[in-house]
Motif scaffolding. Structure first.
Motif, PDB file in Angstrom:
ATOM      1  N   ARG A 152       0.797  -1.080  -0.129  1.00 36.22           N
ATOM      2  CA  ARG A 152      -0.061   0.107  -0.144  1.00 36.22           C
ATOM      3  C   ARG A 152       0.977   1.312  -0.023  1.00 36.22           C
ATOM      4  O   ARG A 152       2.022   1.155   0.765  1.00 36.22           O
ATOM      5  N   VAL A 153       0.481   2.085  -1.012  1.00 37.39           N
ATOM      6  CA  VAL A 153       1.458   3.408  -0.953  1.00 37.39           C
ATOM      7  C   VAL A 153       0.576   4.798  -0.621  1.00 37.39           C
ATOM      8  O   VAL A 153      -0.507   4.643  -1.099  1.00 37.39           O
ATOM      9  N   SER A 154       1.154   5.722  -0.074  1.00 36.87           N
ATOM     10  CA  SER A 154       0.431   6.926   0.140  1.00 36.87           C
ATOM     11  C   SER A 154       1.397   7.946   0.544  1.00 36.87           C
ATOM     12  O   SER A 154       2.784   7.751   0.653  1.00 36.87           O
ATOM     13  N   ASP A 155       0.930   9.124   0.933  1.00 35.89           N
ATOM     14  CA  ASP A 155       1.728  10.169   0.963  1.00 35.89           C
ATOM     15  C   ASP A 155       1.522  10.448   2.576  1.00 35.89           C
ATOM     16  O   ASP A 155       2.066  11.608   3.102  1.00 35.89           O
ATOM     17  N   HIS A 156       0.679   9.809   2.991  1.00 36.84           N
ATOM     18  CA  HIS A 156       0.247  10.330   4.533  1.00 36.84           C
ATOM     19  C   HIS A 156       0.639   8.795   5.408  1.00 36.84           C
ATOM     20  O   HIS A 156       0.730   7.742   4.629  1.00 36.84           O
TER      21      HIS A 156
END
Lengths: 280, 576
Positions: free
Chosen positions: B54-58
């Motif tokens: 899973r990738v995110s900026d938060h």
């Protein structure tokens, strides 16, 4: 440096063993061997298992670790890996060493762990009041074999040679001079030194009359570097040979492990930040 | 939209896991937050493997719920994972391997001849993985140069030709996507503006690193999934700081070696899984009795017996708490996240040394092999404690087990002049001499338990609360479920619910006071656990009277998802 007197090695705890127990002979020989070697008791560790023999460390004025049943050898390895300057003597009975702990001897032997391992072999379980052990003879009647033992005994000497012990000897608690001599050599030996010390149980399996009849010294002409000849002596059914069967020189486990550490260390201690950076 | 769940599925042993790891690291280097989850077969070759990132900026707290992008290398991957794909999610598949059924219209499908490109263009069958990475790079805007850098590091040591072929494979995938894939999905990673100083590691790596930071000098272990890589990591790294690693003949020998080394004055540790942990219990009693510091990590997996060797479970809590004969005090610490794996092992070694007691650390497969991005600052503050040693005056009339207020007595080690004693599993008195007197056994048993009482304060303090401090809907979980529960609580709070979660770290001694305070206004308590019976729920009931408790148990070898926790909250809320 002043000589360390013999008394220095004796603790003031009185042994619980039955009068006439072979273990007294082993303990007494240990005192004399330590004295002969002038071992520094502060750097001496006795490791023992469970059984009558397991009580031995408390009778020596040195460091001791009385561990769980059958596990003297792994604990001894831990002590030596933590501090290779310590002299380690592991002691235990034939049940402790060959039954519950039998899986550790091959590995201490092949590693060539630099300790002395003395099995006080009385062919019975004394502390639980006389059941058969892995060295009991076929037909032996005991509490657990009221109709006679049907299991063949192991051959401790052949066993130790097979697995790669680099010093293999048999002694008898009733022959103290020879026993002292073998313990001295075993402690001096660099590597896994194994002594099967026949140490009769006067209460549950008295072999004091039987043993001397079969006892013979390893022939003076025997070449201790000759493994095949050592096997022959070990497998002899006529005689119960006493003395050094086999000895070889091989790098010890601790030497090899520390050499690896020194090689790794010589590249310089890695910086914590550099280790982390590898995970970018 | 910067929150995408990728899942890659394919044949075990064909590079699914390493593809996932490359994707994960590329994303982390591009300053995204990542959180992975993997399952793999118990077989070395064959079986099904999958890797989820899973990738995110938060900040990411869980592996997520449904999948946004499924990369399926074969039919089995499609069969197993398609049901988890979101409606209008992306199915990227190897069109040389299989075709999805014609009526698959709930997703956006891109068939790419990955095998054909790998075999015909590159001449290297397994480069289909790297071809796929090239496709992902183009479709979802993952910087190609991040992959190039990683491929260079990974393959250059295998020779120039292998390296060049893999770079070609990456570009072939990228170019194919440019020329032949008409992108109709909305997923696209926007560049992260905030630069982050993170590292990417697994729970096992973080634990091993923590152990080194805490001063570990002797490690003994026996290979067992999912703990083995702790030993392998330390075998590589520990000698560099003067430590030794030994692979023993069994787990009994491993813990025996640990105790021998600790008796002789060095910090020592072992790691195992349930079957090995079972074998160690006799020695743990000796550690308690002789008051020798030691740390045992249990990377839990599905049990009993050989069970599910490569799947996760929280089934060994009872063994950690109660596995041993006699009244046998020990400390049980549960690790909660990859970051906590580092700090937690340091805490475990510190407690073991400071209190001369065995510390049992519970991790699990989910945490052991999960990669997460962790801020570098997490690794900065390391406080290392040492065991209490006797003063020269104390050595002059030395009593190894002298009674003290804390229950902790100064420990001599071989080499100390005057410190002679025999550590024994038999009951003994203050001077380490054998004593089977009734009064003595009571006094010494109490002494050994006193250490746990000293630790109760710590247990209460280090338990963490997420959401409300005194919620109406209370959740108490343990171990690796922390992030999932925390994410569920945050989502429930956004909907205005009175929700909070308490997450203890020390399970023994139990944070009784903290739990009582937390439950003051609670109308219901949810206890989620990855086990069938609710081992933690039983532990809690033994310490805190509270009704009603809603247990949430599952034991299929998979971790919770936030949705599952949320569903339970809704259920109890409706019935409440």
């Amino acid at each position: 440096m002043a000589e360390i007197p013999l008394e220095t090695y004796k603790s003031d705890v009185h042994p619980v063993w039955c009068p006439g127990c072979g273990d007294f002979g082993v303990l007494s020989a240990l005192y004399k061997a330590m004295h002969a070697l002038q071992l520094d008791p502060t750097k001496l560790v006795f490791v023992s298992g469970i059984g009558c023999s397991g009580r031995l460390p408390a009778y020596v004025k040195a460091y001791g670790f009385h561990v769980v049943h059958g596990r003297t050898l792994p604990v001894s390895m831990g002590v030596r890996l933590a501090n290779p300057e310590l002299t380690v003597v592991a002691v235990g009975g034939d049940g402790d060493g060959f039954a519950i702990g039998g899986g550790h001897i091959p590995h201490a032997a092949r590693r060539n762990l630099d300790i002395t391992y003395i099995i006080m072999d009385n062919e019975t379980y004394g502390l639980t009041k006389g059941q058969v052990s892995p060295t009991s003879q076929i037909g032996h009647t005991s509490g657990s074999t009221p109709y006679g033992n049907v299991e063949a005994p192991i051959n401790p000497i052949a066993f130790a040679i097979t697995y790669g012990a680099t010093f293999v000897a048999r002694a008898y608690s009733g022959k103290p001079k020879e026993l002292v001599d073998l313990i001295v050599k075993a402690v001096q030996h660099e590597g896994f030194a194994f002594i099967d010390a026949i140490s009769p149980c006067i209460t549950f399996y008295d072999t004091y009359k039987m043993i001397p009849q079969k006892l013979a010294s390893v022939p003076a002409t025997h070449n201790v570097k000759d493994k095949a000849e050592a096997f022959k002596l070990a497998l002899d059914t006529e005689h119960l040979y006493m003395g050094l069967f086999y000895q070889e020189s091989r790098p010890t486990f601790e030497e090899s492990v520390m050499a690896t550490v020194h090689r790794a260390e010589s590249k310089g201690m890695p910086k914590f930040d550099d280790i982390l950076t590898a995970y970018r | 939209m910067n929150d995408i769940v990728f899942r890659i599925g394919g044949e075990g042993g064909e590079g699914v896991i390493s593809t996932g790891e490359l994707l994960t690291r590329a994303l982390a280097r591009a300053d995204y937050e990542i959180y992975t989850f993997r399952t793999y077969p118990a077989e070395i070759k064959g079986g099904h493997a999958n890797f989820q990132v899973r990738v995110s900026d938060h900040l990411l707290l869980s592996q997520g719920d449904k999948i946004d992008v499924l990369l399926a290398f074969n039919q089995e991957a499609y069969d197993r994972h398609f049901k988890f794909l979101k409606v209008n999610g992306v199915l990227l598949y190897d069109s040389d391997s299989f075709s999805p059924p014609p009526d698959t219209n709930s997703c956006i499908g891109y068939g790419v001849p990955l095998t054909k490109i790998a075999v015909e263009r590159i001449g290297l069958k397994f480069s289909k993985n790297v071809v796929a990475l090239g496709v992902l790079s183009q479709l979802f805007n993952i910087p190609l140069e991040r992959f190039e850098g990683l491929i260079s590091e990974k393959f250059k040591k295998k020779g120039e030709e292998v390296f060049i072929k893999n770079i070609q494979a990456l570009k072939a995938g990228f170019d194919y996507a440019v020329q032949h894939v008409k992108k109709t999905d909305p997923y696209r990673l926007e560049p992260v503006t905030r630069k982050r100083d993170v590292v990417v590691m697994t729970g096992n790596e973080a634990m091993a690193l923590g152990a080194v930071a805490a001063g570990l000098k002797v490690y003994a272990g026996y290979p067992i999934t999912p703990a083995t890589d702790i030993m392998e990591w330390l075998a590589r790294e520990l000698p560099k700081v003067g430590g030794v690693v030994v692979q023993t003949e069994d787990e009994i020998a491993a813990i025996g070696t640990v105790l021998g080394a600790s008796f002789a004055g060095k910090k020592a540790m072992t790691a195992t899984a349930g079957p090995g942990f079972s074998l160690m219990t006799e020695f743990l009693g000796l550690a308690t009795m002789t008051e020798i510091p030691c740390v045992v990590i249990d990377c839990q997996r599905g049990g009993p017996s050989t069970g599910l060797p490569t799947k996760t479970e929280q089934g060994d809590l009872n063994l950690a708490l109660y596995g041993g004969h006699g009244d046998s005090p020990r400390v049980v610490l549960a690790l909660t996240s990859v970051a906590d794996c580092f700090q937690g092992i340091i805490r475990a070694l510190n407690i073991a040394e400071e209190y001369q007691i065995p510390v049992l650390v519970l991790s699990d497969q989910y945490l052991a092999h999960r990669m997460a991005s962790v801020e570098r600052s997490n690794f900065q503050s390391v406080e290392v404690r040492e065991r209490l040693r006797p003063t020269p005056e104390q050595l002059a009339s030395y009593k190894r087990y002298i009674l003290t207020e804390t229950g902790v007595s100064p420990m001599a080690i071989p080499g100390d002049a005057g410190g002679f004693y025999t550590a024994t599993g038999l009951e003994h008195d203050e001077a380490a001499e054998l004593s089977f007197e009734p009064h003595n056994h009571e006094v010494m048993t109490e002494k050994r338990h006193r250490k746990l009482r000293m630790l109760e304060k710590t247990s209460n303090e280090i338990a963490k609360v997420y959401g409300l401090e005194q919620p109406e809907i209370a959740i108490i979980g343990w171990g690796s479920s922390e992030g999932v529960i925390r994410e569920a609580v945050e989502r429930a709070r956004e909907e205005g619910n009175s929700v909070g979660a308490l997450h203890p770290k020390l399970l023994k001694p139990f944070p009784t006071q903290r739990v009582k305070d937390f439950l003051k206004k609670a109308k219901v308590l949810i206890i989620p656990e990855i086990n069938f019976t609710g081992q933690f729920a039983s532990l809690l009931r033994a310490h805190v009277p509270f009704e009603p408790i809603a247990q949430l148990n599952k034991c299929g070898g998979l971790p919770f998802t936030p949705e599952e926790i949320l569903a339970k909250m809704k259920e109890v809320h409706q019935h409440g």
